[in-house]
Design a protein around this motif. Structure first.
Motif, mmCIF file in Angstrom:
data_model
loop_
_atom_site.group_PDB
_atom_site.id
_atom_site.type_symbol
_atom_site.label_atom_id
_atom_site.label_comp_id
_atom_site.label_asym_id
_atom_site.label_seq_id
_atom_site.Cartn_x
_atom_site.Cartn_y
_atom_site.Cartn_z
ATOM 1 N N LYS A 377 -12.798 -4.674 4.369
ATOM 2 C CA LYS A 377 -11.498 -4.335 4.930
ATOM 3 C C LYS A 377 -11.118 -5.208 6.160
ATOM 4 O O LYS A 377 -10.015 -5.572 6.198
ATOM 5 C CB LYS A 377 -11.632 -2.876 5.504
ATOM 6 N N GLU A 392 0.948 -2.722 8.859
ATOM 7 C CA GLU A 392 1.559 -1.371 9.474
ATOM 8 C C GLU A 392 0.554 -1.005 10.617
ATOM 9 O O GLU A 392 1.327 -0.404 11.584
ATOM 10 C CB GLU A 392 1.472 -0.495 8.511
ATOM 11 N N ASN A 404 -7.707 1.451 7.878
ATOM 12 C CA ASN A 404 -7.205 2.443 6.991
ATOM 13 C C ASN A 404 -5.722 2.046 6.630
ATOM 14 O O ASN A 404 -5.291 2.206 5.447
ATOM 15 C CB ASN A 404 -7.443 3.899 7.498
ATOM 16 N N GLU A 405 -4.864 1.766 7.726
ATOM 17 C CA GLU A 405 -3.715 1.467 7.576
ATOM 18 C C GLU A 405 -3.420 0.278 6.618
ATOM 19 O O GLU A 405 -2.306 0.179 5.847
ATOM 20 C CB GLU A 405 -3.001 1.270 9.064
ATOM 21 N N THR A 406 -4.248 -0.851 6.862
ATOM 22 C CA THR A 406 -3.908 -2.188 6.155
ATOM 23 C C THR A 406 -4.511 -1.966 4.871
ATOM 24 O O THR A 406 -3.827 -2.607 3.895
ATOM 25 C CB THR A 406 -4.670 -3.303 6.810
ATOM 26 N N GLN A 407 -5.252 -0.971 4.418
ATOM 27 C CA GLN A 407 -5.503 -0.629 3.103
ATOM 28 C C GLN A 407 -4.488 0.040 2.249
ATOM 29 O O GLN A 407 -4.545 -0.083 1.084
ATOM 30 C CB GLN A 407 -6.707 0.041 3.009
ATOM 31 N N ARG A 408 -3.366 0.402 2.925
ATOM 32 C CA ARG A 408 -2.145 0.982 2.164
ATOM 33 C C ARG A 408 -1.688 -0.033 1.101
ATOM 34 O O ARG A 408 -1.031 0.469 0.420
ATOM 35 C CB ARG A 408 -1.206 1.777 3.223
ATOM 36 N N VAL A 409 -1.675 -1.257 1.722
ATOM 37 C CA VAL A 409 -0.846 -2.359 1.079
ATOM 38 C C VAL A 409 -1.748 -3.320 0.247
ATOM 39 O O VAL A 409 -2.619 -4.013 0.841
ATOM 40 C CB VAL A 409 -0.164 -3.246 2.119
ATOM 41 N N ARG A 562 -3.374 2.660 -5.553
ATOM 42 C CA ARG A 562 -2.468 3.827 -4.901
ATOM 43 C C ARG A 562 -2.891 5.444 -4.934
ATOM 44 O O ARG A 562 -3.007 6.192 -4.173
ATOM 45 C CB ARG A 562 -1.183 3.437 -4.686
ATOM 46 N N GLU A 563 -2.991 5.663 -6.199
ATOM 47 C CA GLU A 563 -3.302 7.054 -6.687
ATOM 48 C C GLU A 563 -4.678 7.689 -6.898
ATOM 49 O O GLU A 563 -4.844 8.681 -6.959
ATOM 50 C CB GLU A 563 -2.403 7.386 -7.703
ATOM 51 N N PRO A 565 -7.704 6.202 -5.152
ATOM 52 C CA PRO A 565 -8.668 5.510 -4.248
ATOM 53 C C PRO A 565 -10.072 5.752 -4.230
ATOM 54 O O PRO A 565 -10.921 4.619 -4.243
ATOM 55 C CB PRO A 565 -8.228 6.110 -2.829
#
Length: 599
Positions: A377, A392, A404-409, A562-563, A565
């Motif tokens: 990560k 983000e 954790n934020e950067t893993q959203r994309v 995304r759905e 994880p």
């Protein structure tokens, strides 16, 4: 060094004016250096001390790169392709040691253009570790960096025949990545220029001279290997020269194996060109020998060096079982291969798991493995910041929040030569569709065709202004290591792919492959929704060559990411542990070697 530990370092920590280079700090690195390049020793001391985990990292102190850095972040680190050549203690030795000489146009890292160079080096290293004697013969291209060769010295001066005269030749010895190399340097203009291919000389004639010069060197030195392993069209003429000339002179013991890495490259050759190496070109202008089947009835008919190599070798190998079946069913060489089916084998390539190892990779800001994937990560975040991709989490004050934020994309990478075979229209569509899906994508590669280069330069002018896409028209070994470590998905949309290494390297670094079902891709990637392949499922596969088929695979991959994880995390761990090493597959080559050797 505990390879399970996360390793963090930064080139900025080296004292000003004391930047390390592959040629400096020799005493410090002499026990772990090959070819003057850092091996498996610990990275330089950084502002964040080595052997620490993500929990210990202060986001404020971590040396993040920036697109505005004077030196691109991937150039500020030492390369890592030179690895320890010490044989592991648990390496099994084969009962019948062989002497194998590879004759090739490429070898990583000193003469690498594509996967051929990686395969030659990886296979040679694996066979060395199994107790065999292995050497590689390579043209001494003018562009080779001599600093990458350990113990380089001129050992033999001799002559080899070409175009009616005996040309003075120099043979040098050295070691690259622990493999003994013999570099052949002709006194004429051949192999000069700033790149491996594309010099101002006739390449067909240059490789004809090289092929004969390798046999002449063996004769002069009295070297009789068990196996001469030739690769691609460039060295296929050696098969003809051996059996119709040198076997009648002094070379009695060797047997010849030809590996075809890509059937697209066939070595078109005129009869008069072949005659320049000392053979009578007209003798080979028959369907049974080397005539190019596509030119039958033309004036003049042409020869194919690759076809001649197939006919005259003792064994022929191509680089995956599926590609073998594809080449038997279609293509202009299918008839020749069918006639030689009893000596034709499909052996899947491997990857060098010392060179490609996220637990020891000196190119990475943080090292990781299947048991400790948190470092992946951070590698992703590091690359995103270095390339100016939107993050983000930039305003967060602690490392875990940022990660954790950067893993959203999801981040998709495509590392490839930009040629028609690789599915250029699908790469273009992927750029567009990933942007539509709200993901990020990095394309890394060079285009040998100026029209393709202009097309992708135009795309870069459009997309590189934003925060989702980066198109980088360059070659960088270091950046490729970083991208594999950063990627959530690795895209390989090839129209055909004899084997493919990107999907295997990507999995080694925890990137889930999205591939088209063809050749070696079909042998290594199995769709997670295929019930019949549930135990080996490891990626997303599509079969069509249309944009809709690609979109379908990317849509499914993004949905899973995304759905689901938790399922995604399990799959990342699974692919990281898959054994695609040369140590696993080299045994198949050894079996072929032993089947043709003179006992």
């Amino acid at each position: 060094m505990d390879i399970a530990s996360l390793q963090i370092w930064s080139p900025s920590a080296v004292p000003k004016g004391k930047r390390l280079s592959p040629c400096l700090s020799r005493q410090r690195r002499q026990s772990t250096i090959i070819c003057g390049i850092r091996a498996r020793d610990s990275p330089p001391q950084a502002s964040v001390e080595g052997n620490v985990g993500v929990d210990d990292v202060d986001i404020k102190d971590f040396p993040w790169p920036s697109p505005s850095d004077q030196v691109p972040f991937w150039k500020s680190k030492l390369p890592s392709w030179g690895v320890s050549f010490d044989v592991p203690d648990d390496a099994g030795k084969d009962p019948l040691p062989l002497h194998v000489i590879h004759v090739t146009a490429e070898m990583a890292p000193i003469a690498k253009v594509g996967g051929l160079g990686d395969v030659v080096t990886g296979l040679a290293r694996a066979c060395l570790s199994r107790g065999h004697k292995v050497e590689i013969m390579l043209p001494f291209y003018q562009c080779i960096n001599r600093q990458l060769i350990v113990g380089l010295e001129l050992t033999t001066e001799y002559n080899s025949f070409h175009d009616g005269i005996w040309v003075p030749m120099n043979a040098y010895r050295g070691a690259v990545s622990g493999i003994p190399v013999i570099l052949i340097e002709p006194s004429n203009k051949f192999f000069t220029g700033t790149s491996i291919y594309g010099g101002s000389y006739d390449e067909v004639e240059a490789y004809l001279l090289f092929s004969r010069a390798c046999l002449e060197w063996m004769q002069v030195k009295g070297v009789q290997p068990d196996i001469i392993h030739v690769h691609e069209w460039q060295t296929s003429a050696l098969c003809l020269l051996y059996w119709d000339m040198y076997h009648y002179l002094s070379l009695q013991k060797p047997r010849i194996i030809l590996t075809i890495h890509n059937m697209e490259h066939y070595g078109e050759c005129g009869q008069e060109q072949l005659s320049k190496c000392g053979l009578d070109g007209s003798i080979y202008a028959t369907v049974e020998k080397a005539v190019d089947d596509r030119t039958i009835g033309h004036n003049p008919e042409r020869l194919s060096l690759l076809k001649g190599g197939i006919v005259y070798s003792n064994a022929v190998v191509t680089v995956s079982p599926t590609y073998l079946n594809e080449t038997l069913c279609s293509g202009w060489l299918a008839d020749t291969l069918m006639k030689n089916r009893d000596k034709y084998f499909g052996i899947l390539n491997g990857i060098d798991t010392e060179m490609w190892n996220p637990a020891t990779d000196a190119c990475l800001p943080v090292r990781f493995n299947a048991q400790k994937l948190q470092g992946k990560k951070l590698c992703k975040c590091y690359v995103q910041k270095g390339l100016g991709l939107d993050l983000e989490g930039e305003g967060h004050s602690d490392m875990h929040s940022l990660l954790n934020e950067t893993q959203r994309v999801p981040l998709v990478i495509c590392i490839s030569r930009l040629v028609a075979q690789k599915g250029l229209h699908l790469i273009r569509q992927a750029i567009k569709h990933v942007e539509e899906l709200g993901g990020q994508m990095v394309v890394l590669g060079k285009a040998p065709d100026s029209r393709v280069e202009k097309e992708f330069n135009d795309l870069a002018d459009v997309y590189n202004q934003g925060h989702q896409i980066r198109i980088l028209l360059l070659y960088s070994e270091e950046l490729s290591h970083l991208l594999y470590a950063a990627a959530d998905m690795v895209l390989v949309p090839s129209l055909y792919e004899p084997c493919g290494l990107a999907q295997m390297i990507g999995m080694r670094y925890g990137a889930i492959p999205v591939v088209r079902k063809t050749g070696g891709l079909a042998d290594t990637v199995f769709d997670i929704e295929d019930e019949s392949k549930r135990d080996v499922a490891n990626g997303f596969v599509f079969e069509g060559i249309d944009e809709g088929s690609l979109n379908w695979a990317l849509d499914r991959a993004f949905t899973h990411y995304r759905e689901r994880p938790e399922e995604w995390a399990k799959m990342v761990k699974k692919v990281t542990e898959i054994d695609n090493s040369w140590n696993r597959t080299a045994g198949n080559y050894i079996e072929v070697y032993n089947s043709i050797r003179v006992q």
